[in-house]
Design an enzyme around this catalytic site. Sequence first.
Site, PDB file in Angstrom:
ATOM      1  N   VAL A  37      16.875  58.567  36.868  1.00  0.00           N
ATOM      2  CA  VAL A  37      18.115  58.532  36.082  1.00  0.00           C
ATOM      3  C   VAL A  37      18.385  57.097  35.616  1.00  0.00           C
ATOM      4  CG1 VAL A  37      20.623  58.650  36.412  1.00  0.00           C
ATOM      5  CG2 VAL A  37      19.178  60.576  37.077  1.00  0.00           C
ATOM      6  N   ILE A  43      17.460  55.771  42.610  1.00  0.00           N
ATOM      7  CA  ILE A  43      16.522  55.460  41.527  1.00  0.00           C
ATOM      8  C   ILE A  43      15.764  56.699  41.051  1.00  0.00           C
ATOM      9  CG2 ILE A  43      16.239  53.041  42.193  1.00  0.00           C
ATOM     10  CD1 ILE A  43      13.464  53.864  43.336  1.00  0.00           C
ATOM     11  N   GLU A  44      16.068  57.841  41.640  1.00  0.00           N
ATOM     12  CA  GLU A  44      15.409  59.058  41.175  1.00  0.00           C
ATOM     13  C   GLU A  44      16.440  59.966  40.481  1.00  0.00           C
ATOM     14  OE1 GLU A  44      12.086  60.509  43.648  1.00  0.00           O
ATOM     15  OE2 GLU A  44      12.547  58.869  45.010  1.00  0.00           O
ATOM     16  N   MET A  45      17.006  60.938  41.215  1.00  0.00           N
ATOM     17  CA  MET A  45      17.949  61.846  40.552  1.00  0.00           C
ATOM     18  C   MET A  45      19.404  61.408  40.753  1.00  0.00           C
ATOM     19  SD  MET A  45      15.639  65.035  41.742  1.00  0.00           S
ATOM     20  CE  MET A  45      15.973  66.451  40.710  1.00  0.00           C
ATOM     21  N   ASN A  62      18.357  60.067  45.940  1.00  0.00           N
ATOM     22  CA  ASN A  62      17.858  58.698  45.769  1.00  0.00           C
ATOM     23  C   ASN A  62      18.400  58.080  44.473  1.00  0.00           C
ATOM     24  OD1 ASN A  62      16.332  56.348  45.394  1.00  0.00           O
ATOM     25  ND2 ASN A  62      14.502  57.254  46.331  1.00  0.00           N
TER      26      ASN A  62
END
Lengths: 258, 363
Positions: free
Chosen positions: B111, B153-155, B151
């Site tokens: 994201v 830095i992920e979703m 997370n």
Amino acid sequence: MKRLPFVFVTLVFSGCNSAPKPEKAKVPVSTTAPKVEYFHVDAATAGAVHGRVSFAGKKPVRKKIDVSEDPMCAKMHAAGLYDESVVVNPNGTLANVFVYVKQGLEGKTFEPSKEPVVIDQKGCRFAPRVFGIQTGQPLNVVNSDPVTHNIHPLAQVNRAWNQSQDPQTEPLKRRFLQREVMIRVKCNIHSWMRAWIGAVEHPYFAVSAQPDGSFELPNLPPGDYTIEAWHEVYGVQEQKITVKPSGKEDVSFTFKGE
Amino acid sequence: MEPTPRTSSQPAAWAPLFVIVLSAVSCSSPKEAAKAPPPAGPVGTPIEIPVPLGLPPVAAPANNKPTVETVALGKKLYYDTKLSADDTVSCASCHGPAHGFTDGSPVSTGVGGKQGGRSAPTVLNAAYSPVQFWDGRAASLEEQAGGPIANPIEMNLPHEAAVRKLNADGEYPKLFEKAFGPGPATIEKVQMAIASFERTVISGNSPFDRYQFGGDKKALSPAAARGLAIFKDAAKGNCVKCHTIDDKYALFSDGKFHNLGVGMNAEGELADLGRYTQTKVEADKGAFRTPTLRNIAQTAPYMHDGSAKTLRRVVDFYVGGGNSNPQLDKDIKKLELSGREREDLVAFLESLTGEIPKEVLSQ
């Protein structure tokens, strides 16, 4: 149960006692850090050694290298890649001879150059093949080829290391900390690739040039020296010389072929 | 790069293979029921996951045996960007079928364009891995599935927010009830459903499997067959030491952690300590979980940091003996392989592209 608080108290105390120790230790460490006194050459009296490396005998026929391990390397050398262990210049001199001050600089400490020495992996060869580096001077390893390379200095005195490097990656940065003449370097991926590194603790080293076999050791303080010349096939030779204040000494070596 | 599943030798759908074992397995025993709070569990129609040639049966935790309903719900969740903070990223964004259930990038983008330091591992055959993530920090697929959702830095969607979003959705509440019985969606149910779906994302029946386990000696090209011999030969490639081949199946992973020296910074230090970040054991520094090699031709770039662009470069890296560092695995040594042998190894790796059930692909 009653003893428990007592135990705690002693623990705390011992903790307090031991805690300041490292603090105390820190102070002398920072103040007595060995301060290196670097030797500075007096420009008014500095001399130089220059010369040339000659080759006597029959010029060896260079062997064609089998590059079939890597089709990309083969493509880069459609006309063939030839062995470079002996490079005789057109004027009969010998290139790739490492020349350095072997003895005579004892007791003098020279500041390592901050300028990196660069070794490139280009055309599936190490370039340069023979070079010197000052101990502590940065070595930058570059891969200009479109293939994965590997650089493996087989150091005996210094720490040996082995590192593969993909194309278009940032240079690897390494140093050698001890004198070692020479360090053989190979590529584990391309068996024909060779380089030789001479690591010395001062800046007085050179490699006999292509195309004229010359070398120069400038800015040398006056004194008595042993100069050694090393070649990967023909071995080592040495000569003793005296450099007078502002003197330019000429030293020549001759290596004999078969 | 789109994996085109060939179903000629496999049933077109699993439906006929579904084994109805009903309550005995999925219902909680009286002992479990006595515990509080009662754990979530599937209530639908249990299925047996069909296993292609070359793979062992798929195991699942006793409390999350796959059902038609949990697998379907898990699939919907897997492909749904609603599980990310701004509805832009789904599980499949980084583990998508177009790239062998990876994303084709050295490291993934989450994201807001945020990037991490590790390459998305394939979900293919993750069902067989004893631990998940490159550093093994999740002990199960269920545990793993919760990680990337929250997370940053992920979703980047905290679990409470994710659950709130799903419960407010027009479709999800009834799908959760079908899969897990009455009650709202919980993060536990989300993780269980995704894990169940992932257990169906498997790849086998590759040319290698037909050659090795199916008796079809023509399934491999001569180069790939020579490559297989090199792969197995302890004096040549010795790849099987970690990328295992068993008598009846091949997972191509020992499920353990090894240091190859991948990911050294310019100064020659390990940039990512890998398994060590979980165990704090010195010998685990720079060690990463052995990945499967299934469908490896589709999952470039390679290694935990995505640093190797092609299979040839991976082979060359191993020929070079890895990168020296104090924790280098003892089995990583310079390999004596001719140019042809290196090409044979690549040909063999390319023979590991197997069949992926078409049911696991997005519609």
